[in-house]
Scaffold this active site. Structure first.
Site, PDB file in Angstrom:
ATOM      1  N   GLY A  46       0.825  -1.197   0.000  1.00  0.00           N
ATOM      2  CA  GLY A  46       0.000   0.000   0.000  1.00  0.00           C
ATOM      3  C   GLY A  46       0.856   1.243   0.000  1.00  0.00           C
ATOM      4  CD  GLN A  51       3.617   5.811   2.597  1.00  0.00           C
ATOM      5  OE1 GLN A  51       2.639   5.245   2.136  1.00  0.00           O
ATOM      6  NE2 GLN A  51       4.647   5.134   3.100  1.00  0.00           N
ATOM      7  CB  CYS A  93       5.828   1.888   7.265  1.00  0.00           C
ATOM      8  SG  CYS A  93       5.326   3.408   6.453  1.00  0.00           S
ATOM      9  CG  LEU A  94       6.793   0.926   1.092  1.00  0.00           C
ATOM     10  CD1 LEU A  94       6.054   1.279  -0.185  1.00  0.00           C
ATOM     11  CD2 LEU A  94       7.923  -0.055   0.806  1.00  0.00           C
ATOM     12  CG  HIS A 135       0.101   1.046   7.340  1.00  0.00           C
ATOM     13  ND1 HIS A 135       1.104   0.565   8.141  1.00  0.00           N
ATOM     14  CD2 HIS A 135       0.707   1.902   6.467  1.00  0.00           C
ATOM     15  CE1 HIS A 135       2.264   1.120   7.784  1.00  0.00           C
ATOM     16  NE2 HIS A 135       2.043   1.928   6.758  1.00  0.00           N
ATOM     17  CD  GLU A 136      -0.834   2.418   2.954  1.00  0.00           C
ATOM     18  OE1 GLU A 136      -0.383   3.576   2.907  1.00  0.00           O
ATOM     19  OE2 GLU A 136      -0.110   1.426   3.125  1.00  0.00           O
ATOM     20  CG  HIS A 139       0.897   6.462   5.681  1.00  0.00           C
ATOM     21  ND1 HIS A 139       2.072   6.982   6.161  1.00  0.00           N
ATOM     22  CD2 HIS A 139       1.148   5.155   5.427  1.00  0.00           C
ATOM     23  CE1 HIS A 139       2.996   6.016   6.197  1.00  0.00           C
ATOM     24  NE2 HIS A 139       2.451   4.896   5.760  1.00  0.00           N
TER      25      HIS A 139
END
Ligand code: NI
Length: 169
Positions: A46, A51, A93-94, A135-136, A139
Site C-alpha cells: 500500500g 508518502q 512501512c515504506l 495503515h494507509e 498515513h
C-alpha cells in the site's frame, strides 16, 4: 508512469493531515498511476499520497497473493465507517525502511470513499486488507505506525534512528 521518491521518517509531510480531493482531473489520474507504479517497484502492499510528497487523500493498496486474488484498490477521500475485533501482527512501512514492529489493529474494517473517477465506493476487509486500509488511512491523517505503539518502543525507535542518521546510514 513514473516511480516517485518515497518520503521517509522524519520527513515533515508524513506528519501532516492530507486534504480531500475535489478535482478528478488528469493530474489526479497521473498521480494515481505513478503511486501504483511506485508501490509495485518498492514491493509494498500500500501507499498513501503524502508518502510521495502529495498531501492529498489518495491511497492505493494491493494485498493480492498467489493464494488470494484481490483486485488493486484505489481510494480517494477514504473514511473508516466501522471497525470490529482486534488483531496484533508484525507491520512495516515504506517510510520506515528496515523497521517492523507489532501493531494492534481492528480485525475487520469498513471504509467509504470514492474511486478514481469520483464515484462512491465501499470496501470491507479483514486480515491483511483490514490492516493495510487502517495503515494507509493513518498515513493520510499524518500518523505512522510508530504512533500506534507504546511510548518506550517509540523512544527506542527514535534513538536508534538518530544513531543511524549520525553514523550516516
Ligand atoms: Ni506506511
Amino acid at each position: 508512469m513514473a516511480v516517485l521518491e518515497i518520503k521517509t521518517y522524519p520527513d515533515k509531510i508524513l506528519k501532516e493531515k492530507t486534504a480531500p480531493v475535489t478535482e478528478f482531473d488528469e493530474a489526479l489520474q497521473k498521480l494515481i498511476d505513478d503511486m501504483i507504479e511506485t508501490m509495485y517497484s518498492a514491493f509494498g502492499v500500500g501507499l498513501a499520497a503524502n508518502q510521495v510528497g502529495e498531501p492529498k487523500r489518495v491511497l492505493v493498496i494491493d494485498v493480492s497473493s498467489k493464494e488470494a486474488a484481490i483486485p488493486l484498490i484505489v481510494l480517494i477521500n477514504p473514511e473508516i465507517v466501522s471497525m470490529e475485533g482486534a488483531m496484533e501482527n508484525e507491520e512495516g512501512c515504506l517510510s520506515l525502511p528496515g523497521y517492523t514492529t507489532v501493531v494492534k489493529r481492528a480485525e475487520k474494517v469498513k471504509v467509504a470513499g470514492l474511486d478514481r473517477k469520483g464515484a462512491p465506493i465501499e470496501i470491507e476487509g479483514g486480515g491483511l486488507l483490514s490492516r493495510a486500509l487502517q495503515h494507509e488511512i493513518d498515513h493520510l491523517n499524518g500518523k505512522l505506525l510508530i504512533d500506534r505503539i507504546g511510548r518506550i518502543k517509540r523512544e527506542l525507535f527514535k534513538r536508534r534512528h538518530k544513531k543511524a542518521a549520525a553514523a550516516g546510514k
